[in-house]
Design an enzyme around this catalytic site. Structure first.
Site, PDB file in Angstrom:
ATOM      1  NE  ARG A   6      17.853  11.769  81.352  1.00 55.36           N
ATOM      2  CZ  ARG A   6      18.130  12.559  82.400  1.00 55.36           C
ATOM      3  NH1 ARG A   6      19.373  12.841  82.698  1.00 55.36           N
ATOM      4  NH2 ARG A   6      17.167  13.051  83.142  1.00 55.36           N
ATOM      5  CD  GLU A  21      21.669   6.696  84.488  1.00 50.59           C
ATOM      6  OE1 GLU A  21      20.956   7.071  85.443  1.00 50.59           O
ATOM      7  OE2 GLU A  21      22.245   7.485  83.739  1.00 50.59           O
ATOM      8  CG  HIS A  43      22.253  10.217  86.756  1.00 49.33           C
ATOM      9  ND1 HIS A  43      21.347   9.737  85.849  1.00 49.33           N
ATOM     10  CD2 HIS A  43      22.049  11.561  86.784  1.00 49.33           C
ATOM     11  CE1 HIS A  43      20.619  10.729  85.354  1.00 49.33           C
ATOM     12  NE2 HIS A  43      21.044  11.855  85.909  1.00 49.33           N
ATOM     13  CB  THR A  51      26.716  15.704  82.514  1.00 49.72           C
ATOM     14  OG1 THR A  51      26.733  16.833  81.646  1.00 49.72           O
ATOM     15  CG2 THR A  51      28.082  15.491  83.134  1.00 49.72           C
ATOM     16  CB  ILE A 102      23.104  22.065  81.494  1.00 53.15           C
ATOM     17  CG1 ILE A 102      21.958  21.877  82.496  1.00 53.15           C
ATOM     18  CG2 ILE A 102      24.379  21.370  81.977  1.00 53.15           C
ATOM     19  CD1 ILE A 102      21.452  20.439  82.613  1.00 53.15           C
TER      20      ILE A 102
HETATM   21  C1  DGY Z   1      17.774  15.479  85.699  1.00 54.21           C
HETATM   22  O1  DGY Z   1      17.300  16.370  86.418  1.00 54.21           O
HETATM   23  O2  DGY Z   1      17.221  15.142  84.643  1.00 54.21           O
HETATM   24  C2  DGY Z   1      19.023  14.833  86.167  1.00 54.21           C
HETATM   25  O3  DGY Z   1      19.568  14.011  85.239  1.00 54.21           O
HETATM   26  C3  DGY Z   1      18.760  14.063  87.441  1.00 54.21           C
HETATM   27  O4  DGY Z   1      19.178  14.823  88.484  1.00 54.21           O
END
Ligand code: DGY
Length: 312
Positions: free
Chosen positions: A235, A264, A282, A233, A155
């Site tokens: 955790r 959460e 999320h 984005t 990512i």
């Molecule tokens: C994941 O895949 O870990 C995301 O945070 C949830 O879609």
């Protein structure tokens, strides 16, 4: 029999029904392990989500015939992997297919936070827009700035590519330095102080777990340049909320864009009062394309473990 804990996209549900006898639960909100345990008769595979906590106590109560838990996520911190291994239960997740969607959301948050997009929309909807003026609603430019990516996995690398397209310089902090063909000119930092001191924008793209727990604490926030923007984005557990809220209040952190939180779906109330916090629920991987791909990948994993051949 495949037990599915929550509602899944129609295309994934259709394929699951072609490949398995399906027991579909429709758990909403907080996961109740008692509901799961009541529905395990004949079940050999479970498709769950990051909102479903499979701790050692629950895994220990799973019947012997459960051979695989597939999660609709790349993150695995909601499953006790050691307990699953001890019980002979394989765990599958959904890496790769959500990288682009999650990077897009990190970029969205970065731009929204820098350009005060949430605050501006709230003002307009409240009927408080009095018209243009040269000093009205000034944000910060993103192009030409330095982005620091904490966690340069799939990512993080997608985000780096997008940021380069915006004319940003990319720095990163990672367990280890990447090969040149993955680094693509991004600047590696071997310690937090040099990393945090070099950047204008920080994006957290690291996984959760003990290693990153409250990584962004008061001490590290203090290492950021005044006026830096923070995006998460990865955790929520990577951030010490009290410290970030304090820095948003003082202005040391100009703005934050958050998609993930400690505890959460409960969000620290301190964020809710802050105009300079952009808060999303999320949704990093929440696109039709990505959620289908995640579901298909989870079903591939289940088929592999159960030894089901070919396309059904
Ligand atoms: C994941 O895949 O870990 C995301 O945070 C949830 O879609």
């Amino acid at each position: 029999m495949l037990l599915i804990t929550r509602k899944i996209p129609p295309a994934v549900a259709a394929r699951a029904a072609r490949e398995h006898m399906v027991r579909q639960l429709e758990i909403q909100g907080v996961f109740d392990s008692a509901v799961l345990l009541e529905n395990l008769e004949g079940v050999d595979a479970i498709l769950c989500t990051p909102a479903d906590r499979f701790d050692a106590a629950l895994i220990g109560k799973l019947p012997q015939q459960v051979r695989v838990i597939a999660t609709f996520s790349v993150g695995l911190e909601h499953i006790d992997l050691a307990a699953a291994a001890a019980q002979g239960v394989e765990v599958c997740n959904t890496p790769d297919v959500l990288s682009t969607a999650t990077a897009e959301l990190a970029l969205t948050l970065m731009l929204m936070a820098a350009r005060r997009a949430g605050e501006g929309e709230r003002l307009l909807r409240a009927g408080k827009w009095a018209g243009l003026s040269p000093t009205f609603f000034l944000g910060r430019r993103v192009s030409g700035k330095t982005l620091g990516i904490f966690g340069m996995g799939r990512i993080g690398r997608e985000l780096a590519g997008m940021a380069r397209g915006l004319g940003m310089t990319v720095h990163y902090r990672n367990r280890s330095r990447l090969a040149p063909e993955l680094e693509l000119g991004a600047v590696y930092h071997g310690d937090d102080a040099s990393f945090l001191g070099a950047i204008d924008f920080l994006s957290i793209n690291a996984p959760g777990g003990a290693e990153t727990y409250h990584w962004l604490n008061a001490a590290r926030i203090g290492m950021l340049k005044p006026g830096a923007v923070v995006v998460n984005t990865g955790r929520g557990s990577a951030v010490d909320d009290e410290a970030l809220i304090g820095a948003l209040r003082s202005g040391h952190v100009l703005a934050a864009g958050l998609d993930v939180y400690n505890n959460e779906p409960h969000v620290h109330p301190g964020y809710l009062e802050l105009e300079n916090a952009v808060l999303l629920p999320h949704i990093g991987s929440a696109t039709v394309e990505t959620r289908d791909a995640m579901g298909f990948l989870a079903l591939d994993g289940i088929k592999r473990v159960l030894g089901i051949d070919g396309d059904q």
